[in-house]
Design a protein around this motif. Structure first.
Motif, PDB file in Angstrom:
ATOM      1  N   GLY A 251      32.442-145.332  12.913  1.00 14.20           N
ATOM      2  CA  GLY A 251      31.652-144.815  12.058  1.00 14.20           C
ATOM      3  C   GLY A 251      31.584-145.951  10.975  1.00 14.20           C
ATOM      4  O   GLY A 251      30.200-145.807  10.473  1.00 14.20           O
ATOM      5  N   ALA A 252      32.210-146.705  10.687  1.00 14.60           N
ATOM      6  CA  ALA A 252      31.734-147.884   9.940  1.00 14.60           C
ATOM      7  C   ALA A 252      30.980-148.532  10.315  1.00 14.60           C
ATOM      8  O   ALA A 252      29.992-149.299   9.653  1.00 14.60           O
ATOM      9  N   VAL A 253      30.751-148.996  11.564  1.00  6.70           N
ATOM     10  CA  VAL A 253      29.727-149.571  12.288  1.00  6.70           C
ATOM     11  C   VAL A 253      28.348-149.275  11.990  1.00  6.70           C
ATOM     12  O   VAL A 253      27.607-149.704  11.779  1.00  6.70           O
ATOM     13  N   ASP A 254      28.425-147.852  12.334  1.00  4.16           N
ATOM     14  CA  ASP A 254      27.241-146.953  12.022  1.00  4.16           C
ATOM     15  C   ASP A 254      26.634-146.880  10.601  1.00  4.16           C
ATOM     16  O   ASP A 254      25.184-147.298  10.563  1.00  4.16           O
ATOM     17  N   GLU A 255      27.450-147.001   9.753  1.00  8.04           N
ATOM     18  CA  GLU A 255      27.106-147.019   8.345  1.00  8.04           C
ATOM     19  C   GLU A 255      26.553-148.256   7.930  1.00  8.04           C
ATOM     20  O   GLU A 255      25.435-148.473   7.400  1.00  8.04           O
ATOM     21  N   LEU A 256      27.165-149.329   8.187  1.00  7.84           N
ATOM     22  CA  LEU A 256      26.813-150.886   8.141  1.00  7.84           C
ATOM     23  C   LEU A 256      25.420-150.939   8.718  1.00  7.84           C
ATOM     24  O   LEU A 256      24.701-151.704   7.937  1.00  7.84           O
ATOM     25  N   ILE A 257      25.251-150.768   9.840  1.00  8.03           N
ATOM     26  CA  ILE A 257      24.037-151.097  10.534  1.00  8.03           C
ATOM     27  C   ILE A 257      22.840-150.205   9.978  1.00  8.03           C
ATOM     28  O   ILE A 257      21.715-150.765   9.799  1.00  8.03           O
ATOM     29  N   SER A 258      22.896-148.995   9.732  1.00  3.99           N
ATOM     30  CA  SER A 258      21.733-147.979   9.606  1.00  3.99           C
ATOM     31  C   SER A 258      21.636-147.635   8.201  1.00  3.99           C
ATOM     32  O   SER A 258      20.592-147.210   7.534  1.00  3.99           O
ATOM     33  N   ARG A 259      22.683-147.760   7.235  1.00  2.85           N
ATOM     34  CA  ARG A 259      22.639-147.325   5.926  1.00  2.85           C
ATOM     35  C   ARG A 259      22.847-148.561   4.722  1.00  2.85           C
ATOM     36  O   ARG A 259      22.591-148.213   3.495  1.00  2.85           O
ATOM     37  N   ARG A 260      23.338-149.603   4.912  1.00  2.65           N
ATOM     38  CA  ARG A 260      23.570-150.504   3.886  1.00  2.65           C
ATOM     39  C   ARG A 260      22.729-151.459   3.651  1.00  2.65           C
ATOM     40  O   ARG A 260      22.887-152.522   2.985  1.00  2.65           O
ATOM     41  N   GLY A 261      21.507-151.818   4.403  1.00  2.08           N
ATOM     42  CA  GLY A 261      20.616-152.507   4.039  1.00  2.08           C
ATOM     43  C   GLY A 261      20.786-154.043   4.443  1.00  2.08           C
ATOM     44  O   GLY A 261      20.603-154.868   3.814  1.00  2.08           O
ATOM     45  N   LEU A 262      21.978-154.301   5.475  1.00  2.00           N
ATOM     46  CA  LEU A 262      22.308-155.509   5.645  1.00  2.00           C
ATOM     47  C   LEU A 262      21.170-156.221   6.245  1.00  2.00           C
ATOM     48  O   LEU A 262      20.176-155.842   6.771  1.00  2.00           O
ATOM     49  N   ARG A 263      21.587-157.712   5.916  1.00  2.00           N
ATOM     50  CA  ARG A 263      20.340-158.853   6.152  1.00  2.00           C
ATOM     51  C   ARG A 263      21.058-159.606   7.307  1.00  2.00           C
ATOM     52  O   ARG A 263      22.552-159.676   7.177  1.00  2.00           O
ATOM     53  N   THR A 264      20.569-160.692   8.050  1.00  2.00           N
ATOM     54  CA  THR A 264      21.059-161.707   8.557  1.00  2.00           C
ATOM     55  C   THR A 264      21.491-162.843   7.675  1.00  2.00           C
ATOM     56  O   THR A 264      20.827-162.774   6.407  1.00  2.00           O
ATOM     57  N   PRO A 265      22.593-163.451   7.880  1.00  6.19           N
ATOM     58  CA  PRO A 265      23.345-163.688   8.906  1.00  6.19           C
ATOM     59  C   PRO A 265      24.751-162.721   8.879  1.00  6.19           C
ATOM     60  O   PRO A 265      25.596-163.161   9.785  1.00  6.19           O
ATOM     61  N   PHE A 266      24.543-161.337   8.295  1.00  8.06           N
ATOM     62  CA  PHE A 266      25.690-160.530   8.483  1.00  8.06           C
ATOM     63  C   PHE A 266      25.822-159.808   9.808  1.00  8.06           C
ATOM     64  O   PHE A 266      26.774-159.153  10.082  1.00  8.06           O
ATOM     65  N   LEU A 267      24.819-160.150  10.619  1.00 11.47           N
ATOM     66  CA  LEU A 267      24.794-159.603  12.138  1.00 11.47           C
ATOM     67  C   LEU A 267      24.232-160.708  12.960  1.00 11.47           C
ATOM     68  O   LEU A 267      23.111-161.241  12.586  1.00 11.47           O
ATOM     69  N   ARG A 268      24.851-160.846  14.012  1.00 13.27           N
ATOM     70  CA  ARG A 268      24.147-161.484  15.334  1.00 13.27           C
ATOM     71  C   ARG A 268      24.334-160.526  16.401  1.00 13.27           C
ATOM     72  O   ARG A 268      25.225-159.923  16.628  1.00 13.27           O
ATOM     73  N   VAL A 269      23.445-160.846  17.522  1.00 11.97           N
ATOM     74  CA  VAL A 269      23.433-160.155  18.782  1.00 11.97           C
ATOM     75  C   VAL A 269      23.636-161.009  20.042  1.00 11.97           C
ATOM     76  O   VAL A 269      22.836-162.231  20.241  1.00 11.97           O
ATOM     77  N   ALA A 270      24.537-160.758  20.685  1.00 12.72           N
ATOM     78  CA  ALA A 270      24.849-161.791  21.898  1.00 12.72           C
ATOM     79  C   ALA A 270      24.683-160.805  23.253  1.00 12.72           C
ATOM     80  O   ALA A 270      25.026-159.635  23.230  1.00 12.72           O
ATOM     81  N   LYS A 271      24.243-161.372  24.391  1.00  6.53           N
ATOM     82  CA  LYS A 271      24.045-160.742  25.447  1.00  6.53           C
ATOM     83  C   LYS A 271      24.264-161.927  26.628  1.00  6.53           C
ATOM     84  O   LYS A 271      23.565-162.944  26.659  1.00  6.53           O
ATOM     85  N   ASP A 272      25.052-161.764  27.724  1.00  3.67           N
ATOM     86  CA  ASP A 272      25.598-162.438  28.718  1.00  3.67           C
ATOM     87  C   ASP A 272      25.600-163.904  28.299  1.00  3.67           C
ATOM     88  O   ASP A 272      24.982-164.881  28.964  1.00  3.67           O
ATOM     89  N   GLY A 273      26.341-164.133  27.405  1.00  3.12           N
ATOM     90  CA  GLY A 273      26.943-165.294  27.038  1.00  3.12           C
ATOM     91  C   GLY A 273      25.828-166.324  25.912  1.00  3.12           C
ATOM     92  O   GLY A 273      26.312-167.228  25.486  1.00  3.12           O
ATOM     93  N   SER A 274      24.897-165.493  25.670  1.00  9.73           N
ATOM     94  CA  SER A 274      23.755-166.114  24.880  1.00  9.73           C
ATOM     95  C   SER A 274      23.515-165.549  23.418  1.00  9.73           C
ATOM     96  O   SER A 274      23.796-164.018  23.491  1.00  9.73           O
ATOM     97  N   THR A 275      23.045-165.948  22.426  1.00  7.58           N
ATOM     98  CA  THR A 275      22.758-165.248  21.179  1.00  7.58           C
ATOM     99  C   THR A 275      21.353-165.365  21.222  1.00  7.58           C
ATOM    100  O   THR A 275      20.611-165.892  21.441  1.00  7.58           O
ATOM    101  N   LEU A 276      20.993-163.898  20.771  1.00  8.94           N
ATOM    102  CA  LEU A 276      19.531-163.421  20.830  1.00  8.94           C
ATOM    103  C   LEU A 276      18.793-163.813  19.402  1.00  8.94           C
ATOM    104  O   LEU A 276      19.469-164.011  18.413  1.00  8.94           O
ATOM    105  N   PRO A 277      17.607-164.298  19.356  1.00  6.58           N
ATOM    106  CA  PRO A 277      16.858-164.552  18.233  1.00  6.58           C
ATOM    107  C   PRO A 277      16.762-163.406  17.155  1.00  6.58           C
ATOM    108  O   PRO A 277      16.783-162.339  17.313  1.00  6.58           O
ATOM    109  N   GLU A 278      17.220-163.703  16.024  1.00  7.46           N
ATOM    110  CA  GLU A 278      17.037-162.759  14.782  1.00  7.46           C
ATOM    111  C   GLU A 278      15.843-162.178  14.746  1.00  7.46           C
ATOM    112  O   GLU A 278      15.727-160.874  14.304  1.00  7.46           O
ATOM    113  N   SER A 279      14.716-162.636  15.137  1.00  6.33           N
ATOM    114  CA  SER A 279      13.612-161.737  14.900  1.00  6.33           C
ATOM    115  C   SER A 279      13.573-160.870  15.961  1.00  6.33           C
ATOM    116  O   SER A 279      12.842-159.776  15.850  1.00  6.33           O
ATOM    117  N   SER A 280      14.285-160.561  16.897  1.00  7.48           N
ATOM    118  CA  SER A 280      14.437-159.437  17.856  1.00  7.48           C
ATOM    119  C   SER A 280      15.043-158.332  17.240  1.00  7.48           C
ATOM    120  O   SER A 280      14.888-157.380  18.045  1.00  7.48           O
TER     121      SER A 280
END
Length: 402
Positions: A57-86
């Motif tokens: 529940g904390a994950v959902d709140e932080l992502i959807s309601r707290r107005g977080l910006r980068t670099p407070f989150l990054r996204v990775a898939k198959d060993g690589s980090t996705l660009p922030e613009s995505s």
């Protein structure tokens, strides 16, 4: 063979025990320091119930309601980090912020198998901040926290090592961890795993693991820096916290010593002199410079730089400006006050060093300030109203509840 601890424990913290014993390892600080710290991986089954610290529940709140910006989150898939613009977008009318998290884009990436990494949770989620602050005080090394949210049957990163020690706290779901001994023991911050890709891949692929285990909610895994690891979620979403301990090393102490010695040499006019014209090789002067450098190292005091680095490695406890102003306005002899937490205070003569700066104290104020350093709640009258007011204004004291 890995160390594992599986004794049953009540989910509540043991009264009087530190964070290491009550929440993470069931080992007291001295036992942990002697047998584990920087030496070996340790798995503790059912170490604690971490629902009071973090949750899906904390994950959902932080992502959807707290107005977080980068670099407070990054996204990775198959060993690589996705660009922030995505996964970022403008915040909409009234907020000219172009890089806030886009929850729809993040949902699509997550559903497609990407791992979400919430970074610096000690800045954005209060229960994590409190745990991190207490652990950092107990260890004497700065601590930070990230959360890794991995969809079923996916991994975020290939086998790698960190340049800081970590505690892995499994929050929800389960994750298989494969751990190998280091290829670079005790790596420094400028010795990342990317400089040893081939050796890391070779060990992960062809050497039997030190530990191959499933982490479930409440389990805690400690990994010293340099230990190789990779992890894969199982049949459900996995959420785990990583507490990163940014250790202070002997090498860092040597750096402080050299900086202090070089500062002493910089004040010596003879050492600032130019080399003779046409000098192609410094051999003639090397012995002289070496002698002066060794003497400067012998006389140098690295303590000020060491303490400054310690203070800058973490932040003090949060301070509410409105509550602080109200406390200052109603300050009276009976007003309860206390030292702000996580301030790393140190008295050096009549100078008080803290994470919010330093204060030079009149001789009569040194003894009352020294008594404050035990962290107990006192009254403004105990200190004297002028001193209490000065320390409130400086952000060293905060209002306290009796």
């Amino acid at each position: 063979m890995s160390m594992a601890r599986t004794e049953a424990q009540d989910s509540g913290a043991r009264q009087g025990a530190g964070i290491l014993e009550s929440r993470l390892t069931r080992l007291g600080r001295e036992e942990f320091a002697r047998d584990v710290w920087g030496r070996t991986a340790v798995l503790t089954r059912g170490a604690s119930d971490f629902s009071d610290v973090f949750s899906p529940g904390a994950v959902d709140e932080l992502i959807s309601r707290r107005g977080l910006r980068t670099p407070f989150l990054r996204v990775a898939k198959d060993g690589s980090t996705l660009p922030e613009s995505s996964f970022t977008a403008p915040a909409g009318v009234g907020a000219t912020v172009a890089d806030q998290l886009d929850d729809t884009a993040l949902w699509r990436a997550f559903e497609d198998g990407a791992t979400l990494v919430l970074q610096a949770l000690h800045r954005t989620w209060e229960p994590v901040a409190e745990l991190v602050s207490a652990l950092g005080t107990e260890l004497g090394h700065p601590v930070q926290a990230n959360a890794y949210i991995t969809p079923p049957q996916n991994r975020g990163f290939d086998a790698h090592y960190d340049v800081h020690d970590v505690f892995v706290l499994q929050i929800a779901g389960s994750k298989r961890w494969v751990v190998h001994e280091p290829v670079v023991p005790d790596p420094l911050r400028d010795q990342p795993w990317t400089g040893h890709r081939a050796a890391v891949a070779e060990r992960a692929a062809h050497v039997a693991p030190h530990l191959d285990t499933m982490l479930r909610p409440g389990d805690v895994l400690y990994l010293p820096r340099g230990w190789l690891h990779s992890a894969r979620a199982q049949g459900e979403v996995s959420v785990h916290l990583t507490l990163g301990i940014h250790v202070r090393t002997r090498y860092a102490l040597a750096e402080h010593l050299m900086r202090a010695a070089l500062a002493e040499l910089a004040a010596d006019p003879s050492m600032r002199r130019s080399l003779p014209l046409g000098t192609d090789a410094p051999d003639v002067l090397t012995d002289l410079v070496r002698e002066r450098l060794l003497a400067a190292v012998a006389d140098a005091d690295p303590a000020p730089l060491f303490h400054r680095a310690h203070r800058s490695g973490a932040r003090p406890a949060p301070l509410g400006p409105l509550a602080q102003l109200a406390a200052l306005h109603r300050l009276g002899p009976a007003s309860p006050i206390r030292l702000r937490e996580a301030l790393a205070p140190r008295l050096d003569g009549a100078r008080l060093f803290t994470r919010v700066g330093y204060l030079d104290l009149p001789a009569d104020d040194v003894a009352p300030v020294a008594r404050l350093l035990d962290g107990r709640v006192r009254t403004a009258g105990d200190l004297g109203l002028p001193l209490a007011g000065r320390l409130l204004r400086a952000g060293v004291l905060v209002p306290a509840d009796r």
